[in-house]
Design a protein around this motif. Sequence first.
Motif: not given
Length: 445
Positions: A321-325, A328-334, A349-354, A425-431
């Motif tokens: 999960f951390i690798e996928k996050l 995602i974030i690497l595309e946005r930061i400097h 936040d939506y990746l950690f709670e509904k 991909d990052i949330l997973g199919i079950p979630e």
Amino acid sequence: MNNKKVVVRFPPSPTGLFHIGNARTFLFNYLFAKQNNGQIVFRLEDTDKERSKEEYAEDIIENLKWLGIEPDFRTTIKQSERTQIYKKYIEKLLAEDKAYLSKEETVKGGQRTEVIRFRNPNKKIVFNDLIRGDIEFDTTELKDFVIAKSLEEPIYHLAVVIDDFEMKITHILRGDDGISNTPRQILIQEAIGAPRPIYAHLPMMLAPDKTKLSKRKHGEQVSVSYYKEKGYLPEAVINFLAMVGWNPGTDQEIWSMDELIKVFDIAKVQKKGAIFNIEKLNWLNREYLLKIPFEEQFSIFNFQFSKTKWGRSEKAKDKIFIEKLLKIILERIHRWAEVREILEKGEFDYLFEKSKLDKEKICWKKQNPKDAKENLEKILEILDNSQISDIWKLSEKEGKGEVLWPLRYTLSGREKSPDPMTLIDILGIPESKERIKKAIEKLKN
């Protein structure tokens, strides 16, 4: 360059946090010395006893180490430890009538006190500057200037000249705010029999509005520690500072230290003020950040993530999960500190709670709830068969907005988020399936 060994000095005053402009001054001294196989003298000008603090001295040293351009700190010289040396020179100047005791009237109560003034020969001085060419001063306007408050309290101009003489400084590279100090210092050099060093006065580093970068106006942004704390990489800061006021005359943007040492030319430093362009620094830093090997990126990211509100969550233990996050974030930061800033603001936040869903926002533009629900049900069937790529086929058939918008909003609860495939991909199919089912129930009501 003649055969005489090049010796430069970097003499910061420990009266505040290490200024980003002073870092550039040291860098130019460093490059100049290295390309000439020279020596750098590190000297703390701490004669201002009221303002000089050990914590500021430590800040200067630590940030030079962070930048990777440190001199030999084992030979650090402190002016506060050289009082007796200055005293001998003052006594000699007095004995030779090149200086004299002067009774001064103070502002308070008309009291008189003594200072030691330099006996100005009142002449014109011309010195050559490696950047600005010949500069001429008429020293008459300086009158007889103060060089010491007492035998044991030298003024800056005297102490710096004595230090430069005794340390055999051949070149003085400093900010152009030091130009006005030069005639006084040359007069003192001549009075004590010191050779004249070669000068190069660097352009002032300016804010975008062309005002001087100062703590009073620009706050902590003028300190090197600010950029370290904000997650800038030292290599990027060095690369950036080298280009503030100097250009090698090529289109190359990324320079290693070795390359800078080879191409640096003091004669190509500009005369006018140099703008500190934070957008350029951000761009450069991102370029360096993206070149870091993934394993190192992951380590740095994980450290930044551990400092956020989600640092102790269950997902923090999930390496995948951390690798996928990270991706995602690497595309946005400097810069790395943006990881904390973004996560603390709640953008992910939506990746950690509904998230709480707004029924009307689930639907795409004028799409009716029934159609949105049916498309989500079809996506649910696709996920049951783990054929994620079929979602694209469905969107081509039913309309991208009609399929992908309800899915993305369902998964994130946001109008702006990564694309729905990335979210699955990052949330997973079950979630993802669980969130889709809740959205379908909401559309039924």
